[in-house]
Structure formats: C-alpha cells, structure tokens
Design a protein around this motif. Structure first.
Motif, PDB file in Angstrom:
ATOM      1  N   GLN A 263       0.823  -1.210   0.000  1.00 26.87           N
ATOM      2  CA  GLN A 263       0.000   0.000   0.000  1.00 26.87           C
ATOM      3  C   GLN A 263       0.857   1.260   0.000  1.00 26.87           C
ATOM      4  N   LEU A 264       1.943   1.224   0.771  1.00 29.03           N
ATOM      5  CA  LEU A 264       2.842   2.382   0.794  1.00 29.03           C
ATOM      6  C   LEU A 264       3.487   2.606  -0.571  1.00 29.03           C
ATOM      7  N   VAL A 265       3.865   1.523  -1.236  1.00 29.12           N
ATOM      8  CA  VAL A 265       4.496   1.646  -2.555  1.00 29.12           C
ATOM      9  C   VAL A 265       3.530   2.292  -3.543  1.00 29.12           C
ATOM     10  N   THR A 266       2.283   1.826  -3.561  1.00 25.72           N
ATOM     11  CA  THR A 266       1.303   2.402  -4.483  1.00 25.72           C
ATOM     12  C   THR A 266       0.968   3.842  -4.117  1.00 25.72           C
ATOM     13  N   SER A 267       0.967   4.157  -2.817  1.00 27.38           N
ATOM     14  CA  SER A 267       0.673   5.528  -2.392  1.00 27.38           C
ATOM     15  C   SER A 267       1.767   6.481  -2.831  1.00 27.38           C
TER      16      SER A 267
ATOM     17  N   HIS B  95       7.560   0.853  10.622  1.00 23.60           N
ATOM     18  CA  HIS B  95       8.597   1.851  10.333  1.00 23.60           C
ATOM     19  C   HIS B  95       8.339   2.521   8.980  1.00 23.60           C
ATOM     20  N   GLY B  96       7.993   1.724   7.981  1.00 25.02           N
ATOM     21  CA  GLY B  96       7.676   2.303   6.683  1.00 25.02           C
ATOM     22  C   GLY B  96       6.462   3.201   6.731  1.00 25.02           C
ATOM     23  N   GLN B  97       5.443   2.815   7.492  1.00 20.66           N
ATOM     24  CA  GLN B  97       4.243   3.640   7.607  1.00 20.66           C
ATOM     25  C   GLN B  97       4.546   4.951   8.317  1.00 20.66           C
ATOM     26  N   ASN B  98       5.390   4.908   9.331  1.00 20.02           N
ATOM     27  CA  ASN B  98       5.734   6.143  10.045  1.00 20.02           C
ATOM     28  C   ASN B  98       6.499   7.106   9.139  1.00 20.02           C
ATOM     29  N   ARG B  99       7.427   6.571   8.343  1.00 23.31           N
ATOM     30  CA  ARG B  99       8.169   7.429   7.417  1.00 23.31           C
ATOM     31  C   ARG B  99       7.236   8.002   6.360  1.00 23.31           C
ATOM     32  N   PHE B 100       6.307   7.209   5.896  1.00 26.10           N
ATOM     33  CA  PHE B 100       5.356   7.700   4.903  1.00 26.10           C
ATOM     34  C   PHE B 100       4.467   8.788   5.502  1.00 26.10           C
ATOM     35  N   TYR B 101       4.038   8.616   6.727  1.00 27.07           N
ATOM     36  CA  TYR B 101       3.192   9.606   7.393  1.00 27.07           C
ATOM     37  C   TYR B 101       3.942  10.931   7.579  1.00 27.07           C
TER      38      TYR B 101
END
Length: 229
Positions: free
Chosen positions: A71-75, A223-229
C-alpha cells in the motif's frame, strides 16, 4: 538556474529498506523451517487441526504485513505521478490511504494549490486512521497466534491429566495379573500422556514462533508507515 529546478523537483522515498528487511526475515525463517522440517513435522501431526489453524493464521499475518508495505508503494507512486503531472493520472484510482488527499488535490490542481493548516491536519488524521486500522489487523493476528498456542497447551494438558489418572488406576494390582500385563498397561498410559504433552508443546511452539515472526514483520511495516506519514 539549475539549482532551483532541482530543489523544487518532487522527491519521495519508497520503503525499500523495510521491504528488504522483511524479505530477509522471511528468507531466514523459510530456511530454518526447511532445515528443521523433518524434526518439527512429526510434532505438528500430534494435533493437525489446531496446528493447521495456527499455520493458516501465520500465513494471513505474513501476507497482511507485505500488503501494508505494498500500500505504501502504491501511495508513493500515486503522489509522484500527481506531482509530476503525468498524462492520464487524473483518472487513476487513488490508493486507500490517500483518498481524502486525492479528492482535495484533484479539486485544486497539482500546480499552485494551497492547503490550509486545518485541511492538512484533517488529511493527516485520515491517513493516520487508515494506518492504525491496518496495524490493528496485524496486532490482532499476532495476539491470535499467542492465544492459539496457549489454547493448544491447555488442550494438551486437559488430555494429559485424565490419562495420568487412568494410568494410576490401571496399575492397581488384580488377582492373577502378571507383571508383564501391568507393565503393558503402564506403557499404554504413558503413550497417552506423552501424546497430550506433544500436542501442548507443538501448539505452543508454533503459536509463539509465529507471533514472533509476524510481530517482527509488523515492526518493519510500521517503520515504513511512520516514514510515509
């Protein structure tokens, strides 16, 4: 003239490090399972239904963690396409994490759009809510693996205790019974007890090991979600 254009160029990072660590953990776990397969498999067969359920929940947890990173990659890909003004990007379906942001940006255009602090906070809250919803799923699956392991332990002990009682009762001497027959009853009772203990230990082992792996994958995904946020 070249420096300002480079400074204003949109730049976003993909969760490459998190994906690499998750793949590394998955590879190590798969290699360990392959090396210990013939030692673990007989223990798993002590209770195939419960252990099979643990394996199914574990597989769902692993897939869910990788789905969160996907999901992060597509976002990130969607944001890059919007910022770069790619032709046809306005008709693409935005990812679930960025649905409110996509609606706001598309209504204002990619150039010269100004987002107020209130709208920005609302967008961040929406993204945070969707991220927390995804995390709740993996946290529940991690706790479910621990619960299933404890359930298998209690089930194994519940079958072991009656077997101990039956074994003790069977060892009571009877008239005309030889020592070989008494020893045979003892062996039969011990077999039942060890079967229950095998069920208890195998379920605990699989449940706790599965929760450890899913929890580690969920940590990298967070960790990836926090960086994306």
């Amino acid at each position: 003239m070249d420096k300002p254009s480079r400074a204003s160029a949109p730049y976003f990072t993909q969760p490459v490090r998190q994906i690499t660590m998750m793949l590394l953990v998955s590879g190590l776990v798969s290699a360990g399972a392959y090396l210990l397969f013939w030692k673990i498999w007989p223990v798993v067969l002590d209770n195939p239904w419960l252990n099979g359920l643990i394996f199914a929940v574990f597989a769902i947890g692993v897939v869910t963690c990788f789905w969160q990173v996907a999901q992060l990659v597509t976002s990130v890909h969607w944001i890059e396409g919007f910022a770069a003004g790619r032709p046809g990007h306005e008709v693409t379906v935005p990812p679930r994490l960025l649905a409110p942001l996509a609606a706001l940006l598309r209504s204002r255009g990619s150039r010269g759009a100004h987002i107020s602090s209130t709208a920005a906070r609302s967008i961040l809250d929406s993204v945070s809510t969707r991220v927390e919803e995804a995390r709740d799923i993996t946290r529940y699956l991690t706790n479910l693996l621990i619960f299933l392991g404890l359930l298998g332990t209690l089930y194994g002990l519940s079958t072991t205790v009656p077997a101990v009682v039956d074994t003790i009762r069977a060892l009571a001497p009877k008239q005309g019974e030889s020592s070989a027959e008494v020893f045979s009853k003892l062996m039969t009772g011990l077999e039942s007890q060890l079967g229950g203990m095998g069920t208890a230990f195998s379920s605990s082992l699989l449940g706790l090991a599965g929760s450890l792996v899913v929890g580690l994958l969920e940590l990298f995904a967070s960790h990836g979600q926090n960086r994306f946020y």
